[in-house]
Design an enzyme around this catalytic site. Structure first.
Site, PDB file in Angstrom:
ATOM      1  N   LYS A 162      -3.860  -3.850   2.532  1.00 37.51           N
ATOM      2  CA  LYS A 162      -5.128  -4.329   2.021  1.00 37.51           C
ATOM      3  C   LYS A 162      -5.575  -4.998   2.825  1.00 37.51           C
ATOM      4  O   LYS A 162      -6.704  -4.859   3.134  1.00 37.51           O
ATOM      5  CB  LYS A 162      -5.330  -4.602   0.853  1.00 37.51           C
ATOM      6  CG  LYS A 162      -4.737  -3.840  -0.614  1.00 37.51           C
ATOM      7  CD  LYS A 162      -4.772  -4.451  -1.848  1.00 37.51           C
ATOM      8  CE  LYS A 162      -4.919  -3.162  -3.120  1.00 37.51           C
ATOM      9  NZ  LYS A 162      -4.923  -3.672  -3.762  1.00 37.51           N
TER      10      LYS A 162
ATOM     11  N   LYS B 243      -5.282   7.994   1.359  1.00 33.86           N
ATOM     12  CA  LYS B 243      -4.971   7.876  -0.306  1.00 33.86           C
ATOM     13  C   LYS B 243      -6.131   7.737  -1.174  1.00 33.86           C
ATOM     14  O   LYS B 243      -7.111   6.725  -0.655  1.00 33.86           O
ATOM     15  CB  LYS B 243      -4.209   7.134  -0.458  1.00 33.86           C
ATOM     16  CG  LYS B 243      -3.364   6.236  -1.719  1.00 33.86           C
ATOM     17  CD  LYS B 243      -2.859   5.481  -1.208  1.00 33.86           C
ATOM     18  CE  LYS B 243      -3.699   4.214  -1.168  1.00 33.86           C
ATOM     19  NZ  LYS B 243      -2.791   2.726  -1.954  1.00 33.86           N
TER      20      LYS B 243
ATOM     21  N   LYS C 273      -9.488   3.049  -5.399  1.00 28.68           N
ATOM     22  CA  LYS C 273     -10.847   2.530  -5.432  1.00 28.68           C
ATOM     23  C   LYS C 273     -11.337   1.460  -4.298  1.00 28.68           C
ATOM     24  O   LYS C 273     -12.425   0.520  -3.617  1.00 28.68           O
ATOM     25  CB  LYS C 273     -10.876   0.955  -6.600  1.00 28.68           C
ATOM     26  CG  LYS C 273     -11.040   2.351  -8.353  1.00 28.68           C
ATOM     27  CD  LYS C 273     -10.856   1.696  -8.995  1.00 28.68           C
ATOM     28  CE  LYS C 273     -10.010   0.292  -9.504  1.00 28.68           C
ATOM     29  NZ  LYS C 273      -8.787   1.286 -10.146  1.00 28.68           N
TER      30      LYS C 273
END
Length: 325
Positions: free
Chosen positions: A111, A191, A194
């Site tokens: 992330k 992948k 959201k």
């Protein structure tokens, strides 16, 4: 009866990656395992959502769970926030968790690499997840492949705690992953997540769902030429279609004069047929929110009864005295 446990963040609208990577497993396991499935609304705070958005997302996810086939007569459904022992145990576990273990967590590194601004909650996410799991002593944790490392971290933390205090307090859980759908590709080929904005939802409007499918990234091979049959459209189509239907789609790609737009239309039709019964069920549940809230209330009471016993045991082991009043 053995126990299965897993959770999902209500950090946005659920997508088909959530369904095929985890929720479908929950439903299929209900006759074999005692299921505990929760909405991880504390985990959702790592993305700093607006309060009203988190509330709405939480309601929508529980509706999705029930519409997709989780049966409250077989599985315990509850909100993470309704069982405060999760966060208490997380603090206790954080004191035996090595920093290096968290620094190696893929989700944190992935992330931040995507430009998502990190916070302490995102960094310590695996400790709270370990608490979520260990507090119920499950035999298996059905998760998507991307969460496999978090279950491994959970085992590492449990082992460290048990060794530190010289007692087998925590049972070591095992992840359960269905390999052929363990990682569902997103519309960009990465992948589905959201966080990456590459999802296909399940319960949006027909117009919205068609737009998401038509936005699947493809190459610029001309219509009349043969195409790679193992493309992203085929991978997504295989989630809904039979082996014969998938092979037929591949043959069309290889033959030429079959465009990506044609394939996306076939994928959309297959998608709508698959989710139509779930969409109908969800509409019915939305009209009976008293029933939905009662399910969550009963689930929280059952979950907290188990969680309280485990935390009482942990408090005793680490030396946290009971109230004297």
């Amino acid at each position: 009866m053995k126990r299965s446990l897993s959770g999902i963040q209500p950090s946005g609208v659920l997508h088909i990656g959530n369904y095929f990577g985890a929720i479908k497993q929950f439903v299929e396991l209900q006759d074999e395992y005692e299921g505990f499935y929760f909405l991880a609304n504390y985990h959702a705070l790592t993305s700093s959502p607006k309060g009203e958005d988190l509330k709405n997302n939480t309601i929508n996810v529980i509706l999705d769970y029930l519409a997709l086939g989780l049966n409250p007569e077989k599985s315990t459904l509850f909100l993470q926030s309704d069982v405060p022992e999760h966060t208490e145990l997380s603090w206790i576990l954080s004191n035996v968790t090595p920093m290096g273990l968290l620094e190696r967590a893929h989700s944190y590194k992935d992330k931040t690499a995507k430009g998502i601004k990190p916070n302490v909650g995102l960094f310590t996410y695996p400790v709270l997840m370990a608490s979520d799991i260990l507090i119920y002593s499950p035999d298996i944790v059905p998760v998507g492949k991307d969460q496999k490392q978090h279950v491994e971290i959970t085992r590492d933390i449990a082992i460290k705690f048990n060794e530190t205090y010289g007692k087998e307090v925590f049972k070591l859980p095992k992840e359960k992953i269905v390999e052929n759908v363990a990682t569902v590709p997103g519309t960009d080929g990465d992948k589905m997540s959201k966080s990456y904005g590459n999802v296909i939802n399940m319960f949006g409007s027909k117009k919205q769902l068609k737009k998401q499918i038509m936005n699947i990234v493809t190459d610029s091979t001309p219509l009349e030429e043969p195409k790679n049959p193992d493309n992203n459209i085929t991978k997504l189509y295989s989630l809904f279609a039979t082996e014969e239907e998938v092979n037929a789609l591949k043959e069309k790609f290889l033959a030429g004069n079959f465009g990506y737009g044609h394939a996306k239309t076939e994928l959309f039709d297959k998608f709508m047929d698959y989710f139509a019964p779930f969409q109908k069920k969800r509409e019915e549940l939305l009209q009976n929110m008293d029933y939905v809230n009662e399910i969550l209330k009963k689930g929280a009471l059952k979950a907290r009864e188990i969680a309280t016993k485990k935390v009482d045991e942990v408090r005793d082991v680490v030396g946290i005295m009971k109230k004297s009043y």
